[in-house]
Design a protein around this motif. Structure first.
Motif, PDB file in Angstrom:
ATOM      1  N   ALA A  58      60.840  13.436  31.185  1.00 33.17           N
ATOM      2  CA  ALA A  58      60.611  13.042  29.798  1.00 33.17           C
ATOM      3  C   ALA A  58      61.066  14.157  28.863  1.00 33.17           C
TER       4      ALA A  58
ATOM      5  N   ALA B 105      45.955  18.780  35.429  1.00 37.08           N
ATOM      6  CA  ALA B 105      46.512  18.461  34.103  1.00 37.08           C
ATOM      7  C   ALA B 105      48.026  18.315  34.180  1.00 37.08           C
TER       8      ALA B 105
ATOM      9  N   SER C 167      50.351  19.415  30.749  1.00 34.69           N
ATOM     10  CA  SER C 167      50.678  18.008  30.996  1.00 34.69           C
ATOM     11  C   SER C 167      52.109  17.741  30.539  1.00 34.69           C
TER      12      SER C 167
ATOM     13  N   ALA D 249      55.274  16.259  32.602  1.00 37.45           N
ATOM     14  CA  ALA D 249      56.112  15.158  32.136  1.00 37.45           C
ATOM     15  C   ALA D 249      57.576  15.579  32.084  1.00 37.45           C
TER      16      ALA D 249
ATOM     17  N   ALA E 231      64.429  12.200  21.177  1.00 44.79           N
ATOM     18  CA  ALA E 231      64.273  11.466  22.433  1.00 44.79           C
ATOM     19  C   ALA E 231      65.331  10.367  22.514  1.00 44.79           C
TER      20      ALA E 231
ATOM     21  N   PHE F  85      49.333  11.956  24.799  1.00 45.43           N
ATOM     22  CA  PHE F  85      48.201  12.252  25.682  1.00 45.43           C
ATOM     23  C   PHE F  85      47.293  13.217  24.946  1.00 45.43           C
TER      24      PHE F  85
ATOM     25  N   PHE G  26      57.185  12.371  25.448  1.00 51.01           N
ATOM     26  CA  PHE G  26      55.807  12.610  25.902  1.00 51.01           C
ATOM     27  C   PHE G  26      55.222  13.720  25.057  1.00 51.01           C
TER      28      PHE G  26
ATOM     29  N   GLY H  40      58.265   3.718  23.172  1.00 53.00           N
ATOM     30  CA  GLY H  40      58.117   4.307  24.497  1.00 53.00           C
ATOM     31  C   GLY H  40      57.449   5.668  24.453  1.00 53.00           C
ATOM     32  N   VAL H  41      56.788   5.964  23.337  1.00 54.14           N
ATOM     33  CA  VAL H  41      56.158   7.277  23.192  1.00 54.14           C
ATOM     34  C   VAL H  41      54.794   7.290  23.886  1.00 54.14           C
ATOM     35  N   THR H  42      54.586   8.264  24.741  1.00 54.52           N
ATOM     36  CA  THR H  42      53.260   8.496  25.312  1.00 54.52           C
ATOM     37  C   THR H  42      52.631   9.672  24.584  1.00 54.52           C
TER      38      THR H  42
ATOM     39  N   ASP I 152      62.371   9.167  27.269  1.00 60.26           N
ATOM     40  CA  ASP I 152      61.084   8.820  26.682  1.00 60.26           C
ATOM     41  C   ASP I 152      60.430  10.094  26.162  1.00 60.26           C
TER      42      ASP I 152
ATOM     43  N   GLY J 107      50.268  14.755  33.526  1.00 56.39           N
ATOM     44  CA  GLY J 107      51.487  14.576  32.744  1.00 56.39           C
ATOM     45  C   GLY J 107      52.601  13.944  33.569  1.00 56.39           C
TER      46      GLY J 107
END
Ligand SMILES: Cc1ncc(C[n+]2csc(CCOP(=O)(O)OP(=O)(O)O)c2C)c(N)n1
Ligand SMILES: Cc1ncc(C[n+]2csc(CCOP(=O)(O)OP(=O)(O)O)c2C)c(N)n1
Ligand code: SF4
Ligand code: SF4
Ligand SMILES: [Mg+2]
Ligand SMILES: [Mg+2]
Lengths: 337, 632, 337, 632
Positions: free
Chosen positions: D306, C85, D297, D301, D251, D286, D259, D282-284, D257, C89
């Motif tokens: 990020a 995980a 995660s 990032a 951000a 998840f 995340f 540009g936003v991720t 970016d 990321g």
């Protein structure tokens, strides 16, 4: 040693569907297929010869996980994803109970994926009703691990990029001794499959396609619109045929890939609930190239986890006396006077 | 030959060598023999963090320290009087701790070029004069052992492995100890599997003893007379084993089967190992897929009527938070054992620390109070586990027990109790369906334990807020407030069953030490010393951290200063300040190690009277009012 | 928008094995097969044409998870079970990096089973080295989810009652696009397999049998003692043969069950890395009835998760300007004067 | 026809009906139109817990309350002056809250036999005299709407759905509000997809308005003149959307970016929904498999460079504890948003509560301090998210933001800031390999942010304790102590950047209210009232809960009593007591609902002077010293 109360059980032969209907109001959305499943389960339980007080339903969190509240049995509505692990503890402590796990696609495959998988591989005696509506219902419509690629939801306004997972192949990968799939709104089909699951000696998961009228309406129409072509009904020992009058059959090529052949071709495969490779092949079939398989994909008998656990305890007890005073006094000791 | 025997009051000795050298075994043997001789003992084993660190390196050094005495001792001692060092790395790592003027018994074979290199030493300390402040007894233990085993059938390598027994034999001579106990142990351990090894070990042991007798290196041997110890049968017990035995005993006292749902983690795994060997007691140990499954499987088992427990260390406790919240919402008994280690995150997994206290008390979302207990010594782990089970069942609640790495692996003499004399744990399963409500409460504010399988009790409960009587889901605001306050009141009620808080030492005076957990011994030792110096000093050691005893404020008021020593950044201090509004003095240390007595003496110094009034008569046990620290 | 520093990368063509060996002392037990794996990876990386600074190794907790400390690359030694995980990321944020996950059988299949499964189904571009020693090494020898039934350990003194799970079938069940298996102590075999994994575009797990000399010594001897009979080496497009001079072959019967046939029989299956049913069948083979399969069981190309994610972001950027002031001022607004 | 217009200062109105009746929409439209008219407004939407509770039942009632005023308002008001009730269940649920003498506008069609039954009412309250204390305006809204739509192409069912617009039109007339805004909105919303629906809704709206104008049921209409509000452009913003916008803004300010790693959970999911729609920034986002994957995660990032965040509610926060511990050990920036809801366990998922405070501060194993912030209003969520990101990056640490269900779904006017005027968030990525050490620290005690992909910075870090400079694994006790204290010092240092604590109201006096989070408005309203009554009362509302500002003790000292109102059992109280040793008065409520002003007035009463000195002149904004509650 245990001093659990010794109890005279009620007579299961007198039970009817009504005995399993509690007074609590059912609070699913009108039209939700969850109602249909509830109905079949309430019909099935009185036929099993089990006293009502010996049923325990354990669920996680989700629309589907409200199920135990609607059953006049013992019920635990627990936390998200953990029902299989809680039920494992309960079944280990109390193998006399008939323990059912009720879970959703998010509950069992997102947050609870690991517990689901481990219950399967350990082969714990749990019946698992996996309500797969391919969506998170209770949290109002995010895509789930079974949602199709490209699905547009609030959490994926440009379409989901997650490849979905198939609960059946996942179960087979984990070594499940039983796995079945049924349409939630097809009462007789569901009843038959659940009747099989209820009688399996160990972990018995059934994936139930459950239309969510609010957040994913029509998700399973593809399997009902042209049932003959879209559904492959599997019967142990019978050739795997589908289509109008069974005019098509499933065979396998030299690369181990499934192919469609005429229904009367000699190489049409014969369903065998003992063959996990065949079950994997059948689970992988999906429209438009193939029909979707429904029924019991795999069923083999193998000692349940709790049976092995209690056999080990019994053997140990037979071999060694449980003398607590002696245990406390064991090892090197000395006397101070 | 010098036959002088000198009598000593207390001795601290540390055995140190490579992890392959069997130092833990040597230390354990010495401890047992010493306990059998009637001394009071306290020990501290110190393993390397790596499973198999390269032999001869500093990372691979393993140590075992024992304090033994003709009076009560509470710690393994600050500084060894005697260090046995089997190689250069062991000397390097441990030398700093040894008392100036102390004795070093070193195996000179462990100081060859290769060993010095691995230890990162340019020159041999045996030769560079750096040990001038100590009494150095260097002998080639390896060669002497080999010589002793000449004629046995063992190869060189196997024979070399006996060298720790040579050292042990030598130390036995030094402290006038008999060899019998260890010889018996060697027989029992090796005689069947490999009689040659047994033979070799015994030969080495005797050779070491004889060497002490004959070589003119010691001016005399020593004797530490027996201590006045409460009569009874004793054995050495580690904290982890004590927890396991405590849980099994609690199950028996309650007439329940024990269920342990757990996931291995250092330093808690041994509790699982001990319990897994007790299947014949009806114990189910479930090695779950993770800590969450560990705790929630236990919840399932508890719902089914087992005495359920889960064991873990810090990272696992963090993971169990949501599950514990469910247990307290469903109001099911559950014992959660957290064997604390150095944190945060993976931290220092093999070291001890007391930094999970506030996490245990507050580390769940929502208002989620639960009782928190901490044992104070390895043997007390037994009684605390029973007490935790008793509270869990009486109040239908999860209970957290905070052990730590020091208690878990530490060993102390445990007085074997008479099982029949321990009060039962009453269990009432609801069986009568008439007028049954899942959330009706008894005088402890506990709800009924209503097992599946009981006709007429069919009911549904879960993690959503419930109606205060029926247990049905309730979104009503007033009901929620009522339930939140009832859950808090239920936990607060646990304090009503406490005995009056025990004060050790002076019942009033200059300084009160308030501690919890494994610091008990260090504080006890410091209090004893301060009182011997004439200061009026008391000690309160809290077993119940939540809820706190009601009489603390009154006790605190009897001292000029309250000092709270902890192996964290002041968590109990903060708790006491917040609950009692008392300006306690926090004294902290976060080095993965217990307090030294000297550190506590220093901490107390600024708060002590310049001229202590008089020397106190130290009565045995120096208790102010004397209830047993057992589960009374 | 991102202001990540723009960096001139180092030249990967100059890299040698030594560049990947850090000064830190390796602290596995002497004889541990982990050393062999480390060696092969350090040999492989310089051949991939990737600048050294672009490698990131992410591990959980366990003996095997110490791996990143022994690689002169970027390394994260994280918490137990979560490496997939965390790596997901990282890979999502930084698709330019070559991200490797290092994990043990406990780390990836006990506590981390769910993250492992979800990384696979999402098809994230991670190379996964799964060190399977069928034991918990670091915590000193409890049985793991891959330990065999009946195994005696400290936590199962009377023998484990847990049915083991097979990482390969589990991966297939989760929809893995790549899955391979290798003997950790067979350098050339391992190197070949890892070279394939390293070049796969998406999730590429390799199960590596890793003898633990301390707590599970000899666990894999069964596959090396009579290699010809005990190992089935799979090569894409080649018949699946084993035994002395390939005198035996693997075929499939009408029930979808594997059978052993003479090596020259016409129905000997041909290995096809694209067929997941075949891969499942091959994964299920095990001694004594069958050989154990080694090599690449399955390899298909399918867009990686991060590729889909960044394609979606790029498409959105192409379509709409990212004007923060406009975003804050969007919707119903009003002016107060 | 009566053309009288009465001028009012403030009005509280509540729209209530079945969840299918569109009450949220009606309330939102009324709010926007009212805000456009220049009033200050505060709102409270109240959804049912079930997704689709059976229509007509008590469980299915949905409500929306608005207070609007010609002066500043801070809460949606305690008791509605006007209740619009679309059916019997809605009246039943809400009646108790309405001011005695208030106005009830009820849809009589919602009181037929079926509706009464579903609401569990034996007789119709419209007929049994039970509403005598109110001014009741009962009209058959359904029939009137149907009539208005005669001639449109819509079927009966669809037409019936417009009835909320009839009610809205009527209320617009009542408060002299223009219809334009809502008509525009209907056009924009429906014109394309279903022009008939648009037409029907507009017709219903107008019909309602005309009905008010013509029917002789109201003595007069009312007007609430505009308030003196800070000039600027405004829009209504919910707390969840404000967090999303705040994170995107942060951000951009940092040039990174964004995340988001998260798992859906009520009431936090909407933050995910809002951010998922911002791919073009540009936003991720998840959507992870669980909360643990969500937080870790984000750690991955963040390590990659990020601006990383994770969002959740209580149960998820419990699960993220271990992950947060890793982030703080690796010292990586991370914003953790906890939208609190009723607990413990699953609790009351749709209700608000403030009971995660101590969990946020202490809920991790080991010594694991991290900064904790709380926004005070929906719009303040924007600024708090930015502040959290700023602290996270400056100090290289995870930061927790405690929002709650009330803020998350609540809406308030948000003054649209000039992006260019918000200070940038400086980011320094380490690129120079010479002399690089992963755990070297800058003046904020932050370590360098060293990204993979940077040549020469290759290094290994993780959850084990590390050497204080090199970051290599270190089992050394002194190093551990140093690191534990440094991590604590780093977090303590965050307080150095705080502006002096703002005191609202009187700078000294009888009572100081100290609050945090969503209770801001209620406390503000109560302070205003008390001062209007002549009491000397101040308010401190803490945005920074950890570390606490350094100047609190001095401020507290200026008041006779410090009252700490909270929607929990006294968590901030306990924190303040423990940290400052001040005997604050805790005032708590745990009903899933915000404080009423009246409850706070009652809480203050015992601590107030009997005879307040004089009536205060209430100056706009009543600030003691006036820094903006923005991110200055
Ligand atoms: C720890 C935790 N995380 C998240 C949630 C929020 N949550 C509740 S149910 C659910 C998913 C429901 O989906 P599914 O399991 O498919 O059930 P359905 O409602 O579709 O029947 C989520 C994310 C929660 N209650 N607890
Ligand atoms: C949350 C948490 N739970 C448990 C542990 C203890 N733990 C560390 S490694 C490990 C298992 C190691 O087994 P495996 O992943 O197979 O790695 P190996 O050591 O065998 O290479 C366990 C249980 C931990 N560090 N953190
Ligand atoms: S939201 Fe969907 S799954 Fe949930 S009750 Fe309604 S229809 Fe059923
Ligand atoms: S314990 Fe086993 S797996 Fe761990 S380093 Fe030693 S040999 Fe390797
Ligand atoms: Mg679902
Ligand atoms: Mg392993």
């Amino acid at each position: 040693m245990s001093s659990l109360p010794v109890i005279a059980h009620t007579d299961p032969s007198a039970l009817t569907r009504k005995d399993f209907v509690p007074s609590a109001e059912v609070k699913w959305c009108p039209g939700c297929v969850d109602y249909s499943i509830l109905n079949q389960v309430q019909k099935l339980l009185p036929t099993l010869g089990i006293p009502r007080e010996n049923f325990a339903f354990v669920s996680g969190i989700g629309c589907s996980s409200r199920f135990p509240f609607y059953m006049e049995t013992f019920g635990l509505h627990t936390i998200h994803g953990r029902a299989p692990a809680i039920a494992t503890g309960l079944k280990l402590a109390r193998p006399d109970l008939d323990v059912w796990v009720v879970t959703g696609d998010g509950d069992s495959l997102a947050i609870g994926g690991n517990h689901f998988m481990h219950a399967l591989r350990r082969n714990v005696g749990l019946k698992v009703l996996l309500f797969n509506n391919r969506i998170y219902g209770l949290t109002k419509g995010q895509y789930s691990p079974t949602s199709e690629l490209g699905k547009v939801t609030k959490s994926a306004p440009l379409g989901s990029i997650d490849y979905p997972v198939d609960p059946v192949t996942l179960a087979l990968g984990a070594g499940a001794t039983f796995i079945a799939r049924a349409m939630g709104n097809d009462g007789p089909q569901l009843y038959d499959v659940l009747a099989r699951a209820a009688r399996h000696n160990a972990t018995a998961p059934t994936e139930i396609y459950t239309n969510c009228v609010i957040f994913n309406d029509g998700a399973f129409d593809q399997y009902t619109e042209n049932k003959a072509e879209a559904q492959l009904r599997m019967v142990h020992g019978q050739p795997l045929r589908f289509g109008k009058d069974g005019d098509k059959g499933i065979a396998i090529d030299q690369h181990g890939r499934p192919i469609v052949v005429p229904g009367d071709a000699p190489n049409v495969l014969v369903h065998d609930e003992q063959s996990d490779v065949l079950a994997f092949l059948l689970a992988r079939l999906s429209p438009p190239e193939f029909p979707q398989s429904f029924g019991v994909l795999r069923a083999v008998e193998r000692d349940s986890y709790e049976a092995l656990a209690h056999a080990q305890i019994a053997a140990a007890k037979a071999k060694r006396k449980a003398d607590l005073q002696a245990l406390l006094g064991s090892g090197e000791t000395w006397e101070v006077r | 030959m010098n036959k002088n025997v000198e009598t000593l009051d207390s001795v601290v000795i540390r055995f140190a060598g490579d992890s392959g050298d069997g130092m833990q075994l040597t230390g354990t043997q010495f401890t047992e023999t010493t306990a059998l001789a009637g001394n009071d003992v306290a020990t501290f084993p110190d393993y390397p963090a790596e499973i198999r660190a390269p032999a001869g390196t500093v990372a691979g050094v393993s140590g075992f320290q024992i304090q033994f005495s003709s009076h009560e001792v509470f710690t393994p001692g600050d500084a060894p009087d005697v260090l046995v060092a089997m190689n250069a790395a062991a000397l390097k790592v441990n030398l700093g701790d040894v008392k100036k003027g102390g004795t070093l018994i070193v195996n000179s074979a462990g100081f060859d070029k290769k060993n010095l290199e691995k230890a990162g030493l340019a020159r041999s300390p045996l030769e560079d004069g750096s040990l001038a402040a100590y009494r150095v007894i260097a002998l080639d233990v390896t060669a002497l052992t080999m010589k002793a085993l000449e004629g046995t059938t063992l190869g060189r390598k196997a024979a070399e492995r006996s060298k720790n027994f040579f050292a042990l034999g030598l130390v036995y001579w030094m402290f006038t100890r008999p060899l019998e106990h260890t010889i018996d142990w060697i027989h029992a351990k090796f005689a069947k599997k490999s009689p040659e090894v047994a033979e070799a070990n015994i030969a080495a042991l005797k050779a070491g003893h004889v060497y002490g007798e004959n070589a003119e290196i010691f001016a005399h041997s020593f004797v530490v007379p027996p201590a006045a110890i409460e009569p009874g049968r004793y054995k050495n017990l580690s904290g982890n084993e004590a927890i396991a035995l405590g849980l099994v005993t609690a199950a028996q006292l309650a007439g329940l089967d024990l269920f342990l749902g757990t996931y291995p983690i250092t330093p808690a795994s041994d509790i699982l190992h001990h319990l897994a060997a007790l299947r014949h007691f009806g114990v189910t140990t479930f090695q779950a897929e993770d800590e969450i499954a560990g705790v929630v499987s236990a919840i399932g088992a508890s719902y089914g009527g087992a005495l359920a427990a889960t064991t873990t260390s810090g990272p696992g406790l963090a993971l169990k938070g949501e599950g514990m919240g469910l247990a307290l919402m469903m109001e099911l008994p559950l014992v959660v054992i957290d064997v604390q280690r150095g944190g945060p995150s993976t931290g220092l997994p093999t070291k001890t620390e007391q930094a999970d206290l506030l996490q245990a008390i507050f580390g769940r979302h929502g208002e989620s109070p639960l009782p928190v207990l901490a044992p104070s010594t390895p043997a007390d782990c037994f009684w605390t586990a029973i007490e935790a089970a008793r509270i869990a069942i009486r109040h239908m609640t999860p209970v957290i027990v905070l052990s730590d790495g020091y208690l878990a692996n530490g060993v102390e003499p445990f007085k074997i109790p008479d099982v029949a004399a321990i009060p039962r744990i009453p269990v009432h399963f609801r069986t009568d369906p008439s007028g049954f409500f899942p959330y009706e409460r008894d005088e402890h504010l506990a709800r009924p334990w209503a097992l599946p399988g009981t006709p007429g009790l069919e009911h549904r409960i879960g993690g959503l807020e419930k109606h205060q009587q029926t247990g049905a889901i309730s979104y009503d605001g007033d009901n929620h407030e009522q339930m939140v306050r009832t859950r808090a009141a239920k936990v607060a009620k646990v304090a009503e069953s406490y005995a009056p808080t025990e004060v050790l030492g002076d019942a009033s005076g200059e300084v009160l030490f308030v501690g919890w957990g494994s610091t008990y011994g260090s504080i006890r030792q410091a209090v004893r010393t301060l009182r011997a110096r004439g200061h009026q000093v008391g000690q309160v050691h809290l077993r119940n951290l939540n809820p706190l005893p009601a009489d603390l404020a009154a006790i605190f008021g009897r001292y000029r200063k309250v000092i709270v020593p902890e192996l964290n950044l002041g968590q109990l201090s903060f708790l006491l300040r917040g609950k009692l509004l008392v300006d306690v003095v926090s004294h902290t240390k976060v080095q993965g190690k217990p307090f030294k007595e000297s550190e506590l003496l220093e901490a107390a110094a600024p708060h002590l009277a310049k001229n202590p009034k008089e020397k106190h008569e130290l009565i045995a046990g120096d208790r102010a009012h004397g209830s047993e620290r057992a589960d009374a």
